[in-house]
Design a protein around this motif. Structure first.
Motif, PDB file in Angstrom:
ATOM      1  N   THR A 266      52.995  51.198  38.739  1.00 35.27           N
ATOM      2  CA  THR A 266      53.015  51.913  40.042  1.00 35.27           C
ATOM      3  C   THR A 266      53.451  53.279  40.208  1.00 35.27           C
ATOM      4  N   ASP A 267      52.747  53.969  40.845  1.00 32.97           N
ATOM      5  CA  ASP A 267      53.329  55.464  41.029  1.00 32.97           C
ATOM      6  C   ASP A 267      53.783  55.605  42.458  1.00 32.97           C
ATOM      7  N   LEU A 268      54.634  56.508  42.699  1.00 34.47           N
ATOM      8  CA  LEU A 268      55.415  56.797  43.680  1.00 34.47           C
ATOM      9  C   LEU A 268      54.280  56.866  45.119  1.00 34.47           C
ATOM     10  N   GLN A 269      54.642  56.116  46.113  1.00 35.46           N
ATOM     11  CA  GLN A 269      53.771  56.108  47.159  1.00 35.46           C
ATOM     12  C   GLN A 269      54.732  56.747  48.467  1.00 35.46           C
ATOM     13  N   ASP A 270      54.165  57.840  49.168  1.00 34.44           N
ATOM     14  CA  ASP A 270      54.830  58.244  50.303  1.00 34.44           C
ATOM     15  C   ASP A 270      55.145  57.547  51.533  1.00 34.44           C
ATOM     16  N   GLU A 271      54.081  56.477  51.721  1.00 38.53           N
ATOM     17  CA  GLU A 271      54.379  55.778  52.941  1.00 38.53           C
ATOM     18  C   GLU A 271      54.292  54.076  52.663  1.00 38.53           C
ATOM     19  N   ALA A 272      54.747  53.464  53.439  1.00 38.76           N
ATOM     20  CA  ALA A 272      55.144  52.044  52.990  1.00 38.76           C
ATOM     21  C   ALA A 272      53.624  51.488  53.101  1.00 38.76           C
ATOM     22  N   TYR A 273      53.328  50.424  52.481  1.00 36.77           N
ATOM     23  CA  TYR A 273      52.222  49.703  52.389  1.00 36.77           C
ATOM     24  C   TYR A 273      52.352  48.290  52.151  1.00 36.77           C
ATOM     25  N   GLY A 274      51.070  47.413  52.174  1.00 42.95           N
ATOM     26  CA  GLY A 274      51.169  46.080  51.874  1.00 42.95           C
ATOM     27  C   GLY A 274      49.611  45.662  51.728  1.00 42.95           C
ATOM     28  N   GLU A 275      49.449  44.833  50.634  1.00 45.21           N
ATOM     29  CA  GLU A 275      48.076  44.483  50.211  1.00 45.21           C
ATOM     30  C   GLU A 275      48.051  43.068  49.595  1.00 45.21           C
ATOM     31  N   TYR A 276      47.003  42.532  50.015  1.00 44.20           N
ATOM     32  CA  TYR A 276      46.473  41.155  49.598  1.00 44.20           C
ATOM     33  C   TYR A 276      45.186  41.229  48.665  1.00 44.20           C
ATOM     34  N   ASN A 277      45.198  40.509  47.614  1.00 46.43           N
ATOM     35  CA  ASN A 277      43.991  40.347  46.939  1.00 46.43           C
ATOM     36  C   ASN A 277      43.895  38.774  46.743  1.00 46.43           C
ATOM     37  N   GLY A 278      42.631  38.404  47.147  1.00 48.19           N
ATOM     38  CA  GLY A 278      42.384  36.846  46.781  1.00 48.19           C
ATOM     39  C   GLY A 278      41.051  36.714  46.164  1.00 48.19           C
ATOM     40  N   GLY A 279      40.786  35.575  45.598  1.00 50.75           N
ATOM     41  CA  GLY A 279      39.596  35.428  44.665  1.00 50.75           C
ATOM     42  C   GLY A 279      39.094  34.045  44.451  1.00 50.75           C
ATOM     43  N   TYR A 280      38.154  33.606  44.485  1.00 48.59           N
ATOM     44  CA  TYR A 280      37.679  32.341  43.917  1.00 48.59           C
ATOM     45  C   TYR A 280      36.191  32.412  43.234  1.00 48.59           C
ATOM     46  N   GLY A 281      36.301  31.479  41.875  1.00 53.77           N
ATOM     47  CA  GLY A 281      35.162  31.547  41.331  1.00 53.77           C
ATOM     48  C   GLY A 281      34.885  30.131  40.546  1.00 53.77           C
ATOM     49  N   SER A 282      33.960  30.137  39.754  1.00 57.75           N
ATOM     50  CA  SER A 282      33.700  29.198  38.763  1.00 57.75           C
ATOM     51  C   SER A 282      34.823  28.578  38.416  1.00 57.75           C
TER      52      SER A 282
ATOM     53  N   ALA B  53      31.270  30.771  28.562  1.00 55.32           N
ATOM     54  CA  ALA B  53      30.532  30.226  29.775  1.00 55.32           C
ATOM     55  C   ALA B  53      29.201  30.850  29.784  1.00 55.32           C
ATOM     56  N   GLY B  54      28.065  30.122  30.281  1.00 54.33           N
ATOM     57  CA  GLY B  54      26.967  30.490  30.791  1.00 54.33           C
ATOM     58  C   GLY B  54      27.012  31.061  32.002  1.00 54.33           C
ATOM     59  N   VAL B  55      26.112  31.248  33.010  1.00 54.87           N
ATOM     60  CA  VAL B  55      26.282  31.939  34.279  1.00 54.87           C
ATOM     61  C   VAL B  55      27.379  31.539  35.097  1.00 54.87           C
ATOM     62  N   ASN B  56      28.291  32.499  35.536  1.00 53.75           N
ATOM     63  CA  ASN B  56      29.573  31.942  36.333  1.00 53.75           C
ATOM     64  C   ASN B  56      29.695  33.287  37.281  1.00 53.75           C
ATOM     65  N   PHE B  57      30.628  32.896  38.438  1.00 52.70           N
ATOM     66  CA  PHE B  57      30.720  33.991  39.361  1.00 52.70           C
ATOM     67  C   PHE B  57      32.342  34.069  39.681  1.00 52.70           C
ATOM     68  N   MET B  58      32.649  35.298  40.218  1.00 55.01           N
ATOM     69  CA  MET B  58      33.931  35.252  40.873  1.00 55.01           C
ATOM     70  C   MET B  58      33.718  36.118  42.082  1.00 55.01           C
ATOM     71  N   THR B  59      34.452  35.681  43.301  1.00 55.68           N
ATOM     72  CA  THR B  59      34.330  36.505  44.449  1.00 55.68           C
ATOM     73  C   THR B  59      35.689  36.934  44.908  1.00 55.68           C
ATOM     74  N   GLY B  60      35.831  38.138  45.699  1.00 59.73           N
ATOM     75  CA  GLY B  60      37.106  38.461  45.934  1.00 59.73           C
ATOM     76  C   GLY B  60      37.120  39.359  47.159  1.00 59.73           C
ATOM     77  N   LEU B  61      38.301  39.315  47.860  1.00 65.39           N
ATOM     78  CA  LEU B  61      38.583  39.839  48.981  1.00 65.39           C
ATOM     79  C   LEU B  61      39.982  40.757  48.969  1.00 65.39           C
ATOM     80  N   GLN B  62      39.948  41.968  49.458  1.00 63.01           N
ATOM     81  CA  GLN B  62      41.248  42.873  49.501  1.00 63.01           C
ATOM     82  C   GLN B  62      41.612  43.185  50.831  1.00 63.01           C
ATOM     83  N   LEU B  63      42.730  43.232  51.245  1.00 61.48           N
ATOM     84  CA  LEU B  63      42.984  43.689  52.485  1.00 61.48           C
ATOM     85  C   LEU B  63      44.304  44.714  52.369  1.00 61.48           C
ATOM     86  N   LYS B  64      44.056  45.910  52.950  1.00 63.37           N
ATOM     87  CA  LYS B  64      45.246  47.009  52.778  1.00 63.37           C
ATOM     88  C   LYS B  64      45.865  47.289  54.230  1.00 63.37           C
ATOM     89  N   PHE B  65      47.204  47.364  54.113  1.00 66.59           N
ATOM     90  CA  PHE B  65      47.908  47.437  55.285  1.00 66.59           C
ATOM     91  C   PHE B  65      48.424  48.788  55.534  1.00 66.59           C
TER      92      PHE B  65
END
Length: 643
Positions: A63-79, A631-643
């Motif tokens: 992680t590089d230097l960030q000038d401002e405060a931040y928050g982030e959530y990453n969630g995912g669900y799949g096969s 695995a044969g056909v399979n999936f992954m979904t994801g959601l990202q929220l940045k504050f």
């Protein structure tokens, strides 16, 4: 090239395991979430800290230097009930001098193969001081993995009827390991064109894998055979006139290790010269031991007894000087010279209760040189010559045939390339010839803990052409293609096959000009991506982006050992994935993004790896094997929220 031949560093600190030389990403779950940049260099690569690079180099900067405060959530669900949760946060720059960043991650999955579940947890934290001409940064990250074992693979004869078969049935047949890293980095601008950077690092790893060994676990299971008491240093038992020499048991095989050292470099850059003097000194100390945690017949064992116990120490010192010099307006010279000293000592009793005695020291000189000539701003050619030396791994010493010792391997790498750039397209072609002496090649066999077995081959080579092409078809429609066409050959070599009818004898088979195991002659890939900016929002600080990408990957046929036999072949496969993502900025959140990834959309049945053990009995050759279906056909979904 396999993973043991790729040099991996994080912020310049070596990540390759000192003994196996592999990089176990499972010990660093979700680490990409803390990466600021990932630099990949193919081939021998320039000098760096850690193991020698025969196949490539990867350096991750966190992680590089960030000038401002931040928050982030990453969630995912799949096969396969796969879940991912990641939380990231940072303070931003405090008083123009201090900053703190962190991450917490959890990844779980039931797995494609039966019972091959995983439970991965990790964290990352950094805090730093940033001055005008200097900085000091402390970083710590750790990962804990608990994965159910599936390294036996699926026998070739069962691939059509049960592709998810797993021979292991004991509920706690798991690998359980934790690794914690600490890094302290300091940089200082000494003068206008002169900079120093250095790092202290320490890594502690500790864990075990647990196995049931025997002929039964419960009434529903019946596999394997009982273990000989003598294999664990235990005495026979006499009950009612019967002599008992075997038992069912559960064992744990432990690894407890420490890795620490220092790395540094001085860099000078002015006008036509860019030069780095660097190096490092690293020490590894590892304890390997095994315990019986349950036995049907305990004999003369006692609690916490170790049926094997050995220690190992590895020291790795290197110093290098590399430079780029602009000889003329269109001509650039690159030079790199590294000296590396490696010593490895191991002693004690191994898992087979045989004595270990290794005391080896190697000194390597690795020169590299190259020229680049630019015809103009769009066309250039380059050529290079490199020498690389690499020491054997722990398993090369332990698994070596009686009376033989593994040798270090040497490679001479010749490369010649052409690169062209244009407003809408780019093209790169690279010819390479890698001439090996005493190359340690995979035999296709694995030892009793699933690690690949290798042996020295006097003469072998890899030669081919790498092609890359990128084209902007339309303003937001891009095509990227790559392919490698190669020959990977072993000269004359002798295969020694165990004779099960007479264990004092081996069958000898002579081979010539065969393919190196796990080396497909053709590999290729492609990405077709289309972006639609401002699909629904434009103006007032809001924006959105829809992206659709089609990925394709082709891997030609390869062989599970060096005999180039169709009985031990991994078939070619061609895979297609589709990814759709949508992001929206400055509406409710700083950014909202979601994606759906569907892998292997054509539901191709394929195996990506295998092992094989050849033996001779009853006047003919036979084999044991294990293939690793994906695995044969399979999936992954994801959601990202940045504050």
């Amino acid at each position: 090239s396999d993973a043991t031949r790729v040099n991996v560093t994080v912020n310049g600190v070596p990540m390759n395991d000192a003994e196996s030389q592999g990089t176990f990403w499972v010990n660093m779950p979700d680490f990409a979430s803390s990466a600021n940049s990932i630099q990949i260099q193919r081939g021998v690569g320039t000098s760096t800290n850690g193991a020698g690079a025969f196949g490539g180099s990867v350096n991750i900067s966190t992680t590089d230097l960030q000038d401002e405060a931040y928050g982030e959530y990453n969630g995912g669900y799949g096969s396969f009930e796969s879940w991912r949760h990641t939380v990231k946060f940072g303070s931003g720059l405090i008083n123009d001098k201090f900053a703190f960043d962190g991450r917490l991650s959890s990844i779980t999955s039931d797995g494609y193969i039966d019972r091959a579940s995983s439970d991965l947890k990790s964290y990352y934290f950094s805090g730093g001081y940033y001055g005008k001409k200097s900085s000091l940064k402390f970083i710590t990250f750790a990962g804990h993995e608990r994965t159910y074992q599936a390294w036996n693979g699926v026998p070739q004869s069962m691939l059509d009827e049960d592709r998810t078969y797993n021979a292991y049935n004991y509920p706690d047949e798991v690998d359980d390991y934790q690794q914690t890293h600490y890094q302290l980095h300091y940089t200082q601008e000494i003068a206008k064109h002169f900079t120093f950077s250095g790092a202290l690092h320490y890594t502690h790893g500790e864990g075990y894998f647990e196995q049931y060994k025997g002929d039964r676990y419960n009434e529903d299971l019946n596999f394997g055979s009982k273990e000989d008491l003598s294999d664990y240093g235990l005495d026979p038992i006499y009950i009612g006139g019967d002599t008992i020499t075997q038992t069912n048991l559960i064992r744990r095989r432990w690894l407890n290790n420490d890795f620490y050292g220092v790395t540094y470099n001085f860099s000078y850059k002015k006008n036509k010269l860019d030069m780095i003097l660097g190096g490092g000194y690293n020490i590894y100390e590892g304890d390997h031991f095994g315990e019986i945690i349950w036995a049907e017949y305990a004999s003369n064992s006692d609690i916490y007894d170790r049926y094997y116990d050995n220690t190992a120490t590895k020291r790795d010192f290197n110093v290098f000087l590399k430079a780029n010099y602009q000889i003329a307006q269109k001509l650039n010279l690159f030079g790199d010279l590294q000296y590396r000293m490696v010593s490895y000592d191991a002693s004690g009793i191994d898992a087979d209760r045989l004595p270990i005695s290794v005391d080896d020291q190697m000194n390597f000189v690795n020169p590299k040189a190259g020229l680049t000539y630019a015809f103009n701003s769009k066309n250039k050619v380059y050529g290079s010559f490199s020498v690389a030396n690499r020491e054997p791994t722990r398993n090369d010493y332990i698994d070596a045939n009686s009376g033989t010792e593994p040798k270090h391997e040497t490679m001479y790498d010749y490369e010649l390339g052409y690169h062209r750039t244009h407003n809408r397209y780019g093209f790169n072609a690279n010819l390479y010839y890698m001439d090996y002496h005493d190359q340690l090649v995979l035999t296709g066999e694995v030892n009793d803990v699933g690690s690949a077995v290798r042996e020295n081959i006097e003469n072998s080579y890899r030669a081919g052409v790498e092609l890359e092409f990128g084209y902007e078809i339309l303003r937001n429609l891009d095509l990227k293609l790559n392919a490698t066409f190669s020959q990977n050959k072993i000269g004359d070599w002798t295969e020694k096959v165990d004779n099960w009818d007479d264990y004092t004898d081996q069958q000898v088979v002579e081979h010539s000009n065969t393919d190196i195991a796990f080396s497909p002659n053709i590999i290729g890939g492609g990405i077709l991506s289309y972006k639609i900016p401002y699909l629904f929002f434009r103006g007032s600080g809001k924006s959105d982006l829809l992206e659709v990408a089609l990925y394709n990957k082709y891997v030609g046929q390869q062989y599970a050992d060096n005999t180039q036999s169709d009985d031990r072949k991994i078939d070619a496969y061609n895979l297609t994935d589709v990814r759709v993502s949508y992001s929206l900025k400055n509406l409710l959140f700083k950014e909202i993004a979601a994606y759906v990834l569907v892998r292997n959309v054509l539901d191709v049945e394929y195996e990506s790896n295998a092992w094989v053990y050849r033996y001779y009995t009853g006047g003919q050759f036979d084999q044991l094997d294990g293939y690793f279906p994906q695995a044969g056909v399979n999936f992954m979904t994801g959601l990202q929220l940045k504050f």
